[in-house]
Design an enzyme around this catalytic site. Structure first.
Site, mmCIF file in Angstrom:
data_model
loop_
_atom_site.group_PDB
_atom_site.id
_atom_site.type_symbol
_atom_site.label_atom_id
_atom_site.label_comp_id
_atom_site.label_asym_id
_atom_site.label_seq_id
_atom_site.Cartn_x
_atom_site.Cartn_y
_atom_site.Cartn_z
ATOM 1 C CD GLU A 180 -2.511 -1.107 2.743
ATOM 2 O OE1 GLU A 180 -2.758 -0.508 2.958
ATOM 3 O OE2 GLU A 180 -1.595 -2.194 3.760
ATOM 4 C CG ASP A 421 -5.577 -7.976 7.871
ATOM 5 O OD1 ASP A 421 -4.728 -7.794 6.577
ATOM 6 O OD2 ASP A 421 -6.456 -6.442 8.814
ATOM 7 C CD GLU A 470 -5.544 -3.851 2.345
ATOM 8 O OE1 GLU A 470 -5.913 -2.432 2.963
ATOM 9 O OE2 GLU A 470 -4.816 -4.807 3.030
ATOM 10 C CD GLU A 476 -6.845 -0.218 5.416
ATOM 11 O OE1 GLU A 476 -7.699 -1.208 6.296
ATOM 12 O OE2 GLU A 476 -5.505 -0.946 5.383
#
Length: 671
Positions: A180, A421, A470, A476
């Site tokens: 990310e 996750d 993701e 988020e």
């Protein structure tokens, strides 16, 4: 003589330029003959790519090194070269279209040393991969991959986040990544030679041809990063080595941390097929919004019956911090709160509720059941009566440690899937875990949403019970990011780059919307950057077969027009048309489900008025359009919007203004 002439004519018309008499080189044209990949054999195997006659990738060596030192690609000539053409299609039930067309020319060079090089050319890209022809397992010590460029072109780079650029961070630390980050844009020469960039990554030529680098069919091999070669306009492939020693740690001991690596990349099975190295080629930015390359190159579906897989939307409590108000109980991770979320989902036609971090008694041992504040069995019974499916969050190690038992137990209880996750790696062990998890979950009728993971590489075709990934700088981040983090520009960059690989678990739907300069990060009452209509548009523009409603039911119920529109938007599509866009500036996409079209558009920080050409609609039908657009004061008050329903004119055009950081959403239906 006649047979020879017919053979030469057939080869020429098909676009193949491989000569059986000259095995030092070969070339392969795309079906429309606009893209060519040239191969050179001999001292090294190398490839070169030309688009419309111009070189976009200069000769670049490729190869693989085996444990015993054999180098596939060095001082080797193929024993034979075969070519052909494929023109077919396949169904894709949970995708941006219901059927994918694949038309490509192919070449296979077979080498006496026990391997082959497979190459494909499409009208929108090229791909190659190595294949082992040996009936024995192999150890892959290294792979040479990457691209050299004729000039210092611009690129959009997502760096790993483990380095701040002020010091050299060992690659071993950079291989631990949540994948990310925002994009860094600039010339190739300005890329940081000490920081790894994860895929996909885009390089734009001076003729404005976009080259999007990624990989596909990554099944039992580490993922590839790209690293700038200092002093050159070149990117080279870097791979996480095979883990030798690990320990459980990280967030609540739910991650598996690598302490030491082996001196090799991967263990390969006999006759292994290695990942496709692929370059998507787009002459217009908008073409990247609608590209099927990764799905085409993925292995076909391995689930015989997919009728039990039901993508849809999910109410979700973590982003809004279980943020209910106007209720007569204390909201939190407890039975009354979850029943309230289930009621909200049921009355709005939302298929699922995701119970995120906190539901379990012990995060590291899922078999201990729900925590003391909630009755999980009662929640599941209540959800079943309301026809709402429950998806449970699980940390990687808690799920992986006794995966079979966890899947069997919770499937018997009525759970519909898991959100797994914190993998945060892409070495061979983690890549293999994804396939093992997908197969095990499918055995028990469970869907999976992979969070804390790298970009998709085609697993969603092979195991379509994997409904989301993701690997995106999603909403988020707005709970804790600094005010300076520019999510607005990211939102009009990511769809052209990360999303070409597959679906994104971005989790839109914020009802508190901040104009530029007014955004502040808040963990318990989070907001989005940009306008309300931007959030609505993201449900259309961002592909997600499992789409979250990230905000509180209390907030949605105060905004019934927006809530109802979100709940109506499909999550899988029959057709997609990329209408317009420029990387980092704006993006507009139309998608069809049945007879109804949805159009979503976003802009960056600049206001913009677009004239939409809706000529793709049936010319013999009349339509009504429902419009959500930014209000006159949306630049100051992000929640300001206009909603209208009116006939669509016969000219099939609409003029839509967007505020700075704004957007719009349309529903177009037949009268």
């Amino acid at each position: 003589m006649k047979k020879l002439l017919l053979l030469l004519l057939s080869v020429g018309l098909s676009g193949f330029c491989a000569s059986a008499r000259n095995l030092h080189g070969a070339s392969l044209l795309s079906p429309d003959r606009s893209i060519e990949i040239k191969l050179t054999f001999g001292p090294r195997i190398s490839y070169e790519v030309q688009v419309d006659g111009f070189c976009v990738v200069a000769p670049t060596p490729v190869g693989m090194t085996l444990e015993e030192g054999t180098e596939w690609g060095e001082r080797m000539l193929p024993a034979r070269i075969r070519t052909g053409e494929t023109n077919s299609s396949f169904e894709t039930p949970f995708y941006i279209r219901n059927r994918v067309e694949e038309h490509y020319n192919w070449l296979r060079a077979d080498f006496r040393e026990g391997f082959s090089l497979e190459v494909r050319t499409y009208d929108d890209g090229v791909a190659y991969r190595f294949v082992s022809n040996l009936d024995k397992p192999l150890i892959i010590r290294a792979e040479e991959a990457g691209a050299r460029f004729p000039a210092d072109w611009n690129c959009h780079v997502p760096y790993v986040r483990d380095s701040d650029g002020r010091e050299i961070i060992p690659f071993g630390r950079q291989f631990k990544s949540s994948f990310e980050n925002l994009y860094t844009s600039g010339p190739l020469s300005q890329m940081d030679p000490a920081r790894l960039a994860f895929l996909p990554l885009v390089v734009t030529t001076d003729r404005h041809v976009n080259l999007c680098f990624t990989e596909a069919d990554l099944e039992s091999y580490p993922g590839m990063y790209l690293l700038h070669t200092e002093g050159q306009t070149a990117l080279r492939g870097v791979f996480a080595p095979y883990p030798k020693r690990t320990h459980d740690g990280g967030y609540d001991n739910l991650q598996n941390i690598v302490d030491e690596y082996e001196p090799f990349l991967a263990k390969a099975a006999p006759r292994a097929r290695f990942p496709w190295r692929t370059i998507l080629i787009a002459r217009q930015d908008r073409d990247l919004l609608d590209n099927d390359m990764v799905m085409r190159l993925a292995s076909p579906c391995r689930i015989a019956d997919t009728s039990w897989i039901h993508p849809g939307k999910a109410a979700w409590e973590w982003w809004n911090d279980w943020g209910l108000y106007g209720v007569d109980f204390t909201a939190g991770i407890n039975t009354p709160t979850y029943k309230y979320y289930i009621d909200f989902a049921a009355r709005n036609g939302i298929e699922y509720l995701v119970m995120d971090d906190g539901w379990s008694k012990d995060k590291t041992d899922l078999m201990k059941g729900g925590n003391d504040q909630l009755d999980l069995e009662e929640i599941l019974r209540y959800a079943a009566r309301k026809r709402v499916g429950i998806i449970l969050w699980a940390g990687f190690r808690a799920f992986e440690r006794n995966m079979e038992e966890v899947c069997r137990h919770y499937a018997e209880m009525g759970v519909k899937g898991f959100k797994v996750d914190f993998m945060d790696r892409d070495d061979q062990q983690i890549v293999e875990f994804l396939y093992r998890a997908a197969e095990t979950a499918a055995k028990y009728g469970l869907m999976l949403d992979f969070h804390g993971i790298f970009k998709p590489t085609g697993l969603q075709r092979t195991y379509p019970n994997v409904v989301n990934f993701e690997g995106v700088h999603g909403l988020e981040q707005m709970k804790w990011s600094e005010e300076s983090v520019d999510q607005v520009t990211y939102d009009v960059t990511m769809p052209f780059i990360r999303m070409v690989a597959g679906p994104v678990d971005y989790t839109p739907g914020a009802m508190l919307n901040a104009a530029h300069g007014l955004f502040t990060p808040q963990r318990s009452r989070p907001m989005s950057q940009g306008t309300r209509c931007r959030q609505l548009a993201e449900y259309i523009l961002f592909h997600a077969p499992l789409a979250m409603l990230c905000d509180s039911p209390s907030n949605y119920d105060r905004e019934p027009e927006c809530r109802d529109f979100i709940c109506r938007i499909p999550t899988v599509w029959d057709q997609t048309v990329a209408l317009d866009g420029r990387i980092g500036e704006f993006a507009v996409t139309a998608r069809r489900s049945g007879d109804t079209w949805y159009v979503g558009g976003l802009t960056g920080h600049s206001p913009r008025t677009l004239t939409l050409d809706l000529g793709f609609l049936d010319p013999g039908a009349s339509y009504t359009v429902e419009i959500f657009r930014d209000g006159a004061n949306a630049a100051k008050y992000g929640q300001d919007y206009r909603h209208e329903i009116r006939p669509l004119g016969e000219d099939r055009t609409l003029e839509i203004p967007m505020a700075p950081a704004g957007g719009f959403a349309l529903r177009i239906f037949r009268n």
